[in-house]
Design a protein around this motif. Structure first.
Motif, PDB file in Angstrom:
ATOM      1  N   ALA A   1      -0.118  10.371   1.782  1.00 34.01           N
ATOM      2  CA  ALA A   1      -0.753   9.303   2.561  1.00 34.01           C
ATOM      3  C   ALA A   1      -2.274   9.413   2.511  1.00 34.01           C
ATOM      4  N   TYR A   2      -2.796  10.633   2.584  1.00 27.73           N
ATOM      5  CA  TYR A   2      -4.246  10.826   2.452  1.00 27.73           C
ATOM      6  C   TYR A   2      -4.732  10.409   1.066  1.00 27.73           C
TER       7      TYR A   2
ATOM      8  N   MET B   1      -0.314   6.023   7.287  1.00 27.35           N
ATOM      9  CA  MET B   1      -1.529   5.710   6.533  1.00 27.35           C
ATOM     10  C   MET B   1      -2.566   4.987   7.375  1.00 27.35           C
ATOM     11  N   ASN B   2      -2.113   4.185   8.326  1.00 28.37           N
ATOM     12  CA  ASN B   2      -3.091   3.398   9.083  1.00 28.37           C
ATOM     13  C   ASN B   2      -3.739   4.183  10.209  1.00 28.37           C
TER      14      ASN B   2
ATOM     15  N   THR C   1      -4.729   6.474   0.798  1.00 27.99           N
ATOM     16  CA  THR C   1      -5.794   5.817   1.550  1.00 27.99           C
ATOM     17  C   THR C   1      -7.162   6.084   0.907  1.00 27.99           C
TER      18      THR C   1
ATOM     19  N   ALA D   1       0.818  -1.213   0.000  1.00 25.89           N
ATOM     20  CA  ALA D   1       0.000   0.000   0.000  1.00 25.89           C
ATOM     21  C   ALA D   1       0.851   1.261   0.000  1.00 25.89           C
ATOM     22  N   ASN D   2       2.080   1.162   0.451  1.00 22.55           N
ATOM     23  CA  ASN D   2       2.920   2.347   0.590  1.00 22.55           C
ATOM     24  C   ASN D   2       4.317   2.084   0.019  1.00 22.55           C
TER      25      ASN D   2
ATOM     26  N   TRP E   1      -9.431   3.086  -0.498  1.00 20.27           N
ATOM     27  CA  TRP E   1     -10.777   2.902   0.042  1.00 20.27           C
ATOM     28  C   TRP E   1     -11.793   2.804  -1.100  1.00 20.27           C
TER      29      TRP E   1
ATOM     30  N   TRP F   1      -7.557   6.593   7.444  1.00 19.98           N
ATOM     31  CA  TRP F   1      -8.687   6.091   6.656  1.00 19.98           C
ATOM     32  C   TRP F   1      -9.949   6.880   6.989  1.00 19.98           C
TER      33      TRP F   1
ATOM     34  N   ASN G   1      -7.928   3.954  11.832  1.00 16.75           N
ATOM     35  CA  ASN G   1      -7.390   2.640  11.505  1.00 16.75           C
ATOM     36  C   ASN G   1      -8.248   1.956  10.441  1.00 16.75           C
ATOM     37  N   LEU G   2      -7.606   1.295   9.485  1.00 20.29           N
ATOM     38  CA  LEU G   2      -8.333   0.657   8.386  1.00 20.29           C
ATOM     39  C   LEU G   2      -9.341  -0.368   8.894  1.00 20.29           C
TER      40      LEU G   2
ATOM     41  N   ASP H   1      -6.106  -6.686   6.470  1.00 13.55           N
ATOM     42  CA  ASP H   1      -4.950  -5.792   6.491  1.00 13.55           C
ATOM     43  C   ASP H   1      -3.782  -6.620   7.018  1.00 13.55           C
TER      44      ASP H   1
END
Length: 199
Positions: free
Chosen positions: A73-74, A61-62, A77, A12-13, A81, A65, A137-138, A93
């Protein structure tokens, strides 16, 4: 022979992965990464002074969300999403934590029957009483919705994955896909219990 849709995001990153660090500090002096190396003995160390125990950073990132803000990072995410999580019935995750064995972090009891199918022995039940930062948190965001499920599987070697855990992880995914009606077959469960542990 799969029914339904399986979305996989291997990383994801990617910026953080390239730096071998847990987030990408986009507005910081990136040359400071030269002062960083991972060690079990300084697990929370941040060369920018914004490690997990030091600050609530908008690079993590976590924690972002479904929160509003600007930055890489925004943006990531929000994209993930919309394209991966929003329509998913189950969100996994997957992380790597320095621990003796794999474990699960879970925010909602409704996930427990799914967690038990992973074959992972410890399911830590996280607090529902979260501040705004922790609520980003995701797993919390994905599973707080009716009819949706999410939890975090943490494998047991930070910055790595033990080869002995490959089969555990693959079998966990297989069992969950059977439960979700995506695969046919019988569950393969270990001869040991899964424990739900208040965190």
């Amino acid at each position: 022979d799969i029914a339904g849709t399986l979305h996989i995001c291997p990383c994801a990153n990617p910026g953080a992965l390239a730096m071998d660090y847990e987030f990408y500090p986009e507005a910081e002096d990136l040359s400071k990464i030269n002062d960083y190396y991972y060690s079990l003995f300084r697990h929370d160390y941040s060369p920018w002074g914004i490690g997990r125990g030091e600050a609530q950073t908008e690079y993590n990132m976590n924690r972002l969300w479904n929160r509003k803000g600007t930055g890489i990072a925004y943006d990531i995410t929000a994209w993930l999403w919309k394209n991966f999580v929003e329509d998913a019935d189950l969100t996994l995750d997957i992380h790597c934590l320095q621990a003796l064995k794999p474990l699960i972090y879970n925010d909602f009891e409704k996930n427990n029957s799914l967690c038990a199918l992973t074959g992972i022995e410890a399911v830590y039940q996280c607090s529902q009483n979260k501040d705004e930062y922790a609520a980003g948190n995701l797993n919390y965001q994905a599973a707080k919705r009716d009819g949706k499920y999410a939890f975090c599987i943490e494998f047991s070697a930070q910055h790595a994955l033990k080869e002995s855990e490959y089969e555990l992880g693959k079998n966990a995914i297989r069992n969950l896909m059977i439960k979700m009606g995506m695969l046919k077959g019988e569950y393969r469960l270990p001869d040991r219990p899964t424990w739900s542990i208040p965190l």
